[in-house]
Design a protein around this motif. Structure first.
Motif, PDB file in Angstrom:
ATOM      1  N   ASP A  32       0.825  -1.209   0.000  1.00 18.23           N
ATOM      2  CA  ASP A  32       0.000   0.000   0.000  1.00 18.23           C
ATOM      3  C   ASP A  32       0.859   1.258   0.000  1.00 18.23           C
ATOM      4  OD1 ASP A  32      -2.329  -1.490  -0.048  1.00 18.23           O
ATOM      5  OD2 ASP A  32      -2.672  -1.334   2.121  1.00 18.23           O
ATOM      6  N   ARG A  33       1.938   1.249   0.783  1.00 19.14           N
ATOM      7  CA  ARG A  33       2.820   2.420   0.830  1.00 19.14           C
ATOM      8  C   ARG A  33       3.516   2.641  -0.502  1.00 19.14           C
ATOM      9  NH1 ARG A  33       8.067   2.916   1.518  1.00 19.14           N
ATOM     10  NH2 ARG A  33       8.328   0.777   2.217  1.00 19.14           N
ATOM     11  N   ILE A  34       4.022   1.563  -1.100  1.00 16.03           N
ATOM     12  CA  ILE A  34       4.717   1.680  -2.380  1.00 16.03           C
ATOM     13  C   ILE A  34       3.756   2.143  -3.473  1.00 16.03           C
ATOM     14  CG2 ILE A  34       5.850   0.334  -4.204  1.00 16.03           C
ATOM     15  CD1 ILE A  34       7.152  -1.304  -1.929  1.00 16.03           C
ATOM     16  N   ARG A  35       2.530   1.605  -3.464  1.00 16.52           N
ATOM     17  CA  ARG A  35       1.531   2.006  -4.465  1.00 16.52           C
ATOM     18  C   ARG A  35       1.200   3.485  -4.308  1.00 16.52           C
ATOM     19  NH1 ARG A  35      -4.492   1.288  -4.141  1.00 16.52           N
ATOM     20  NH2 ARG A  35      -3.866   0.778  -2.029  1.00 16.52           N
ATOM     21  N   ALA A  36       1.022   3.958  -3.083  1.00 17.15           N
ATOM     22  CA  ALA A  36       0.716   5.367  -2.847  1.00 17.15           C
ATOM     23  C   ALA A  36       1.854   6.264  -3.309  1.00 17.15           C
ATOM     24  CB  ALA A  36       0.425   5.590  -1.365  1.00 17.15           C
ATOM     25  N   GLU A  37       3.080   5.872  -3.005  1.00 19.55           N
ATOM     26  CA  GLU A  37       4.234   6.661  -3.448  1.00 19.55           C
ATOM     27  C   GLU A  37       4.337   6.688  -4.968  1.00 19.55           C
ATOM     28  OE1 GLU A  37       7.711   5.172  -1.506  1.00 19.55           O
ATOM     29  OE2 GLU A  37       6.997   5.755   0.484  1.00 19.55           O
ATOM     30  N   PHE A  38       4.071   5.560  -5.617  1.00 18.51           N
ATOM     31  CA  PHE A  38       4.133   5.502  -7.073  1.00 18.51           C
ATOM     32  C   PHE A  38       3.065   6.386  -7.701  1.00 18.51           C
ATOM     33  CE2 PHE A  38       2.618   3.520 -11.040  1.00 18.51           C
ATOM     34  CZ  PHE A  38       3.751   3.715 -11.817  1.00 18.51           C
ATOM     35  N   LEU A  39       1.825   6.285  -7.215  1.00 17.55           N
ATOM     36  CA  LEU A  39       0.751   7.106  -7.775  1.00 17.55           C
ATOM     37  C   LEU A  39       1.032   8.590  -7.567  1.00 17.55           C
ATOM     38  CD1 LEU A  39      -2.398   5.014  -6.822  1.00 17.55           C
ATOM     39  CD2 LEU A  39      -1.301   5.196  -9.054  1.00 17.55           C
ATOM     40  N   HIS A  40       1.589   8.940  -6.417  1.00 16.61           N
ATOM     41  CA  HIS A  40       1.965  10.335  -6.171  1.00 16.61           C
ATOM     42  C   HIS A  40       3.072  10.760  -7.133  1.00 16.61           C
ATOM     43  CE1 HIS A  40       2.672  14.044  -4.033  1.00 16.61           C
ATOM     44  NE2 HIS A  40       3.963  13.739  -3.977  1.00 16.61           N
ATOM     45  N   GLY A  43       1.757  11.424 -10.543  1.00 16.90           N
ATOM     46  CA  GLY A  43       0.790  12.510 -10.598  1.00 16.90           C
ATOM     47  C   GLY A  43      -0.673  12.103 -10.618  1.00 16.90           C
ATOM     48  N   ILE A  44      -0.977  10.900 -10.234  1.00 20.31           N
ATOM     49  CA  ILE A  44      -2.389  10.496 -10.189  1.00 20.31           C
ATOM     50  C   ILE A  44      -2.778   9.995  -8.802  1.00 20.31           C
ATOM     51  CG2 ILE A  44      -2.654  10.054 -12.656  1.00 20.31           C
ATOM     52  CD1 ILE A  44      -2.269   7.084 -12.097  1.00 20.31           C
ATOM     53  N   ASP A  45      -2.233  10.634  -7.781  1.00 20.63           N
ATOM     54  CA  ASP A  45      -2.527  10.207  -6.423  1.00 20.63           C
ATOM     55  C   ASP A  45      -3.956  10.512  -6.001  1.00 20.63           C
ATOM     56  OD1 ASP A  45      -1.688  12.855  -6.586  1.00 20.63           O
ATOM     57  OD2 ASP A  45      -0.918  12.883  -4.547  1.00 20.63           O
ATOM     58  N   GLU A  46      -4.721  11.254  -6.813  1.00 18.49           N
ATOM     59  CA  GLU A  46      -6.128  11.472  -6.497  1.00 18.49           C
ATOM     60  C   GLU A  46      -6.928  10.166  -6.553  1.00 18.49           C
ATOM     61  OE1 GLU A  46      -5.761  12.239 -10.932  1.00 18.49           O
ATOM     62  OE2 GLU A  46      -4.716  13.004  -9.187  1.00 18.49           O
ATOM     63  N   LEU A  47      -6.351   9.143  -7.162  1.00 20.30           N
ATOM     64  CA  LEU A  47      -7.010   7.843  -7.192  1.00 20.30           C
ATOM     65  C   LEU A  47      -7.032   7.176  -5.820  1.00 20.30           C
ATOM     66  CD1 LEU A  47      -5.527   6.344 -10.476  1.00 20.30           C
ATOM     67  CD2 LEU A  47      -7.777   7.337 -10.141  1.00 20.30           C
ATOM     68  N   LEU A  48      -6.244   7.682  -4.894  1.00 23.13           N
ATOM     69  CA  LEU A  48      -6.183   7.089  -3.564  1.00 23.13           C
ATOM     70  C   LEU A  48      -7.324   7.541  -2.657  1.00 23.13           C
ATOM     71  CD1 LEU A  48      -2.357   7.433  -2.908  1.00 23.13           C
ATOM     72  CD2 LEU A  48      -3.623   5.347  -3.414  1.00 23.13           C
ATOM     73  N   THR A  49      -8.004   8.623  -2.999  1.00 22.83           N
ATOM     74  CA  THR A  49      -9.067   9.135  -2.137  1.00 22.83           C
ATOM     75  C   THR A  49     -10.431   8.724  -2.689  1.00 22.83           C
ATOM     76  OG1 THR A  49      -9.053  11.225  -3.329  1.00 22.83           O
ATOM     77  CG2 THR A  49      -7.723  11.109  -1.348  1.00 22.83           C
ATOM     78  N   PRO A  50     -11.276   8.145  -1.841  1.00 25.40           N
ATOM     79  CA  PRO A  50     -12.617   7.745  -2.297  1.00 25.40           C
ATOM     80  C   PRO A  50     -13.495   8.963  -2.558  1.00 25.40           C
ATOM     81  CG  PRO A  50     -12.373   7.327   0.044  1.00 25.40           C
ATOM     82  CD  PRO A  50     -11.055   7.822  -0.447  1.00 25.40           C
ATOM     83  N   ARG A  51     -14.319   8.858  -3.585  1.00 22.75           N
ATOM     84  CA  ARG A  51     -15.264   9.938  -3.930  1.00 22.75           C
ATOM     85  C   ARG A  51     -16.596   9.319  -4.294  1.00 22.75           C
ATOM     86  NH1 ARG A  51     -12.289  13.291  -8.464  1.00 22.75           N
ATOM     87  NH2 ARG A  51     -10.366  12.191  -8.085  1.00 22.75           N
ATOM     88  N   ALA A  52     -17.638  10.108  -4.143  1.00 22.81           N
ATOM     89  CA  ALA A  52     -18.971   9.654  -4.570  1.00 22.81           C
ATOM     90  C   ALA A  52     -19.026   9.689  -6.097  1.00 22.81           C
ATOM     91  CB  ALA A  52     -20.044  10.571  -3.986  1.00 22.81           C
ATOM     92  N   SER A  53     -19.637   8.686  -6.668  1.00 28.20           N
ATOM     93  CA  SER A  53     -19.708   8.624  -8.142  1.00 28.20           C
ATOM     94  C   SER A  53     -21.120   9.013  -8.590  1.00 28.20           C
ATOM     95  CB  SER A  53     -19.348   7.230  -8.627  1.00 28.20           C
ATOM     96  OG  SER A  53     -20.222   6.291  -8.044  1.00 28.20           O
ATOM     97  N   LEU A  54     -21.340  10.329  -8.652  1.00 26.28           N
ATOM     98  CA  LEU A  54     -22.646  10.838  -9.094  1.00 26.28           C
ATOM     99  C   LEU A  54     -22.558  11.453 -10.446  1.00 26.28           C
ATOM    100  CD1 LEU A  54     -23.859  12.469  -5.792  1.00 26.28           C
ATOM    101  CD2 LEU A  54     -24.550  10.271  -6.727  1.00 26.28           C
TER     102      LEU A  54
END
Length: 54
Positions: A32-40, A43-54
């Motif tokens: 999880d830590r490595i994946r978060a660092e890679f996404l950051h 430049g797509i670390d916004e994929l780590l935060t949950p959002r409502a899909s409306l």
């Protein structure tokens, strides 16, 4: 000499070995830590935060 179960011979664990405590929690935390660092880093670390899909 009595025959011991093969799992005990291979792992060297006692008869009270708990397969639920195999270290997978540590592997998951590291992944999880490595994946978060890679996404950051890419430049797509916004994929780590949950959002409502409306």
């Amino acid at each position: 000499m009595s025959a011991r179960p093969k799992v005990v011979v291979i792992t060297g664990a006692s008869s009270g070995f708990d397969p639920g405590r195999d270290g997978s929690e540590v592997v998951s935390a590291v992944y999880d830590r490595i994946r978060a660092e890679f996404l950051h880093h890419i430049g797509i670390d916004e994929l780590l935060t949950p959002r409502a899909s409306l």
